[in-house]
Design an enzyme around this catalytic site. Structure first.
Site, PDB file in Angstrom:
ATOM      1  N   SER A 176     -21.657  26.742  29.197  1.00  0.00           N
ATOM      2  CA  SER A 176     -21.127  25.648  28.383  1.00  0.00           C
ATOM      3  C   SER A 176     -22.124  25.256  27.314  1.00  0.00           C
ATOM      4  O   SER A 176     -23.348  25.462  27.473  1.00  0.00           O
ATOM      5  CB  SER A 176     -20.837  24.435  29.284  1.00  0.00           C
ATOM      6  OG  SER A 176     -20.570  23.275  28.520  1.00  0.00           O
ATOM      7  N   TYR A 189     -22.975  18.449  35.842  1.00  0.00           N
ATOM      8  CA  TYR A 189     -22.215  19.576  35.291  1.00  0.00           C
ATOM      9  C   TYR A 189     -23.089  20.377  34.331  1.00  0.00           C
ATOM     10  O   TYR A 189     -23.176  21.610  34.420  1.00  0.00           O
ATOM     11  CB  TYR A 189     -20.976  19.055  34.585  1.00  0.00           C
ATOM     12  CG  TYR A 189     -20.183  20.103  33.826  1.00  0.00           C
ATOM     13  CD1 TYR A 189     -19.278  20.919  34.489  1.00  0.00           C
ATOM     14  CD2 TYR A 189     -20.324  20.248  32.447  1.00  0.00           C
ATOM     15  CE1 TYR A 189     -18.546  21.876  33.803  1.00  0.00           C
ATOM     16  CE2 TYR A 189     -19.596  21.198  31.750  1.00  0.00           C
ATOM     17  CZ  TYR A 189     -18.708  22.003  32.430  1.00  0.00           C
ATOM     18  OH  TYR A 189     -17.973  22.950  31.746  1.00  0.00           O
TER      19      TYR A 189
END
Length: 284
Positions: A176, A189
């Site tokens: 990400s 995350y």
């Protein structure tokens, strides 16, 4: 997107979200005719029921691959993905379960090989995220769950797949943009995605002598079920608008990155990460 639309979106009470409840619906269909770049190949795509996984699975099918679609429990979304894969003339296998369980990952590989006769491409994409305003609100359970799904789910699947991959195979991990620049509301995350980035680099070096390529894709703000499932309506309203392109990306704008890394076009790429993020300059 108006308030009436936001009321219909998935709430953050359920992960990873349901695509069939999203308004507007994400764009997931491939934009161009296929050219047989994955003809005769078999791929596993985790999180393949929706979002980036769905778009990637359908694109792979258009390019000639048979696809095992791995998903948690989103049966309606998974069935829709199956229909779209079969409409492309490819075969689909739906596998329901938790990628954070090593035994399930073993089952995924075993059933995929039994159904399609081999395995060529592994797309480790499934993930979860839980927004928290304060780092002290991240519970022990949440931290472990996030890492178990995001990192463990990828690690376990790759472990189980490796004995069955041969020279020319491709492993693609979803990291990400948050692995590079962080995210205030998603500290756990972002940390898990940073770990995935390190795993890509370590594995690529380890597997290069065997001719198995390992790469990553680091999406930016992409309109997937994970977004309305993670953030309150005010955050969803402005989602993606701060990117240089001024909008969120769509799953079918990300899927071609996976195709490139999966097929022979990306034959000299390993240990690399592609960045479909709307212009966010990262990775220096």
């Amino acid at each position: 997107m108006g308030n009436s639309d936001l009321d219909k979106l998935e709430t953050k009470d359920r992960q990873p979200g349901l695509e069939h409840r999203m308004e507007p619906e994400p764009d997931y269909m491939p934009r161009y005719p296929g050219s047989g770049r994955l003809k005769g190949r078999t791929a596993i795509v985790t999180g393949g029921d929706s979002g980036i996984g769905r778009a990637t699975a359908i694109l792979f099918a258009r390019e000639g691959a048979n696809v095992a679609v791995v998903y948690l429990d989103e049966d309606q979304d998974a069935e829709h993905t199956r229909e779209k894969i079969e409409a492309e003339g490819a075969k689909a296998l739906l596998l329901r379960g938790d990628v954070g369980e090593k035994a399930f990952c073993a089952e995924v590989v075993e059933k995929t090989r039994a159904e399609f006769g081999g395995l060529d491409v592994v797309v480790a994409n499934a993930g979860e995220q839980h927004a928290r305003k304060d780092v002290t609100e991240i519970s022990e359970e949440q931290l472990f769950c996030t890492f178990r799904t995001n990192l463990g789910g990828q690690f376990f699947l790759i472990q189980e797949a490796l004995p069955h991959l041969s020279r020319g195979a491709s492993i693609i991990c979803t990291t990400s943009v948050t692995a590079y620049r962080g995210q205030d509301l998603l500290v756990d995350y972002a940390s898990s995605k940073g770990a995935i980035l390190s795993m890509v680099r370590a594995l690529s070096s380890k597997l290069a002598p065997e001719g198995i390529r390992v790469n990553g894709v680091a999406p930016g703000p992409i309109w997937t079920p994970l977004i309305p499932a993670s953030f309150p309506p005010d955050k969803v309203e402005d989602f993606g608008k701060s990117s240089p392109l001024g909008r969120p990306g769509q799953p079918n704008e990300v899927a071609p990155a996976y195709l490139f890394l999966a097929c022979e076009d990306g034959s000299y790429f390993t240990g690399q990460v592609l960045h479909p993020n709307g212009g966010d300059l990262v990775g220096g």
